[in-house]
Design an enzyme around this catalytic site. Structure first.
Site, PDB file in Angstrom:
ATOM      1  CB  THR A   1      -7.348  -6.457   9.501  1.00  0.00           C
ATOM      2  OG1 THR A   1      -7.732  -7.554   8.691  1.00  0.00           O
ATOM      3  CG2 THR A   1      -7.739  -5.148   8.829  1.00  0.00           C
TER       4      THR A   1
ATOM      5  NE  ARG B   1      -2.306  -5.897   6.955  1.00  0.00           N
ATOM      6  CZ  ARG B   1      -3.440  -6.408   6.502  1.00  0.00           C
ATOM      7  NH1 ARG B   1      -4.053  -7.383   7.163  1.00  0.00           N
ATOM      8  NH2 ARG B   1      -3.975  -5.959   5.378  1.00  0.00           N
TER       9      ARG B   1
ATOM     10  CG  HIS C   1      -4.913  -6.341  -0.562  1.00  0.00           C
ATOM     11  ND1 HIS C   1      -6.124  -6.458   0.079  1.00  0.00           N
ATOM     12  CD2 HIS C   1      -4.965  -7.194  -1.621  1.00  0.00           C
ATOM     13  CE1 HIS C   1      -6.876  -7.330  -0.571  1.00  0.00           C
ATOM     14  NE2 HIS C   1      -6.206  -7.799  -1.609  1.00  0.00           N
TER      15      HIS C   1
ATOM     16  CG  PHE D   1     -13.023   1.937   7.781  1.00  0.00           C
ATOM     17  CD1 PHE D   1     -12.559   1.346   6.618  1.00  0.00           C
ATOM     18  CD2 PHE D   1     -13.699   1.146   8.694  1.00  0.00           C
ATOM     19  CE1 PHE D   1     -12.762   0.003   6.362  1.00  0.00           C
ATOM     20  CE2 PHE D   1     -13.916  -0.208   8.445  1.00  0.00           C
ATOM     21  CZ  PHE D   1     -13.441  -0.779   7.270  1.00  0.00           C
TER      22      PHE D   1
ATOM     23  NE  ARG E   1      -6.262 -12.555   4.844  1.00  0.00           N
ATOM     24  CZ  ARG E   1      -6.898 -11.390   4.897  1.00  0.00           C
ATOM     25  NH1 ARG E   1      -6.713 -10.478   3.942  1.00  0.00           N
ATOM     26  NH2 ARG E   1      -7.714 -11.107   5.876  1.00  0.00           N
TER      27      ARG E   1
ATOM     28  CE  LYS F   1      -3.890  -2.299   2.320  1.00  0.00           C
ATOM     29  NZ  LYS F   1      -4.762  -2.303   3.523  1.00  0.00           N
TER      30      LYS F   1
HETATM   31  P1  IDP Z   1      -7.730  -7.123   5.275  1.00  0.00           P
HETATM   32  O1  IDP Z   1      -6.936  -6.059   4.538  1.00  0.00           O
HETATM   33  O2  IDP Z   1      -6.935  -7.733   6.393  1.00  0.00           O
HETATM   34  O3  IDP Z   1      -8.321  -8.162   4.353  1.00  0.00           O
HETATM   35  P2  IDP Z   1     -10.399  -5.949   5.486  1.00  0.00           P
HETATM   36  O4  IDP Z   1     -11.351  -6.170   6.599  1.00  0.00           O
HETATM   37  O5  IDP Z   1     -10.696  -6.594   4.162  1.00  0.00           O
HETATM   38  O6  IDP Z   1      -8.953  -6.390   6.006  1.00  0.00           O
HETATM   39  O7  IDP Z   1     -10.248  -4.382   5.296  1.00  0.00           O
HETATM   40  C1  IDP Z   1      -9.592  -3.859   4.162  1.00  0.00           C
HETATM   41  C2  IDP Z   1      -8.745  -2.701   4.594  1.00  0.00           C
HETATM   42  O8  IDP Z   1      -9.577  -1.668   5.106  1.00  0.00           O
HETATM   43  C3  IDP Z   1      -7.770  -2.978   5.731  1.00  0.00           C
HETATM   44  O9  IDP Z   1      -6.589  -3.615   5.304  1.00  0.00           O
HETATM   45  C4  IDP Z   1      -7.504  -1.579   6.245  1.00  0.00           C
HETATM   46  O10 IDP Z   1      -6.607  -0.882   5.359  1.00  0.00           O
HETATM   47  C5  IDP Z   1      -8.883  -0.958   6.123  1.00  0.00           C
HETATM   48  N1  IDP Z   1      -9.635  -1.066   7.374  1.00  0.00           N
HETATM   49  C6  IDP Z   1     -10.317  -2.142   7.845  1.00  0.00           C
HETATM   50  N2  IDP Z   1     -10.885  -1.882   9.033  1.00  0.00           N
HETATM   51  C7  IDP Z   1     -10.562  -0.597   9.310  1.00  0.00           C
HETATM   52  C8  IDP Z   1     -10.882   0.278  10.413  1.00  0.00           C
HETATM   53  O11 IDP Z   1     -11.556  -0.090  11.385  1.00  0.00           O
HETATM   54  N3  IDP Z   1     -10.356   1.536  10.354  1.00  0.00           N
HETATM   55  C9  IDP Z   1      -9.605   1.986   9.312  1.00  0.00           C
HETATM   56  N4  IDP Z   1      -9.307   1.197   8.263  1.00  0.00           N
HETATM   57  C10 IDP Z   1      -9.774  -0.071   8.258  1.00  0.00           C
HETATM   58 MG    MG Z   2      -9.829  -8.038   2.933  1.00  0.00          MG
END
Ligand code: IDP
Ligand code: MG
Length: 161
Positions: free
Chosen positions: A102, A113, A126, A68, A96, A20
């Protein structure tokens, strides 16, 4: 010889990984690529790009009602990303695990991370979360002609053929 590799179950699984904008700005691309190479996965696609809004909105369509979401799109378009396609046995699940939770505050040390980030709003990388999701995301981010089918010369060190 080429076809022999393909018959091993799951070896040709592919996933989308993207460094990212925060990861690119912090010059983490090399370290992240190194982790996937050293784990034994094969790089089949890679590009640096400024992500277009239509790609990001399709990519994150499941999250469009989250509070968000506007900040997420701003973050993802704040600078270039490095999009990659990695291939190998169980690559979706394993990547993963390599990427970690996350929320970096919950991510274990040793994960990407967990080693490189502290806050969910800037979590560096990602990784697709399912085989079907990976296929959809690869198709979204890459043209078929941008992906390279090639034989890794150390294949037999990673897989029994
Ligand atoms: P992932 O990237 O681990 O698959 P997802 O739930 O698919 O997680 O969320 C996608 C992206 O959205 C996250 O990687 C993060 O950048 C952002 N994100 C998810 N939850 C939050 C939050 O609560 N606050 C701010 N950004 C978030
Ligand atoms: Mg995701």
């Amino acid at each position: 010889m080429k076809c022999l590799f393909i018959v091993i179950a799951g070896v040709s699984e592919r996933t989308l990984i993207a460094v990212k904008p925060d990861g690119v700005q912090r010059r983490l691309v090399g370290q992240i690529v190194q982790r996937f190479e050293q784990r034994g996965f094969k790089l089949v696609g890679m590009k640096l790009l400024q992500a277009r809004e239509d790609i990001l909105s399709q990519h994150y369509h499941d999250l469009h009602k989250k509070p968000f979401y506007p900040n997420l799109l701003r973050y993802m378009s704040s600078g270039p990303v490095v999009a990659m396609v990695w291939e190998g046995h169980n690559v979706v699940r394993t990547s993963r695990l390599m990427v970690g939770n996350t929320n970096p505050a919950e991510a274990y040390p040793g994960t990407i991370r967990g080693d490189y980030s502290v806050h969910i709003s800037r979590n560096v990388i990602h990784a697709s979360d399912s085989v079907e999701g990976a296929q959809r995301e690869i198709h979204l981010w890459f043209d078929r002609r941008e992906l390279v089918d090639w034989d890794c010369c150390d294949h037999s060190s990673s897989y029994q053929v």
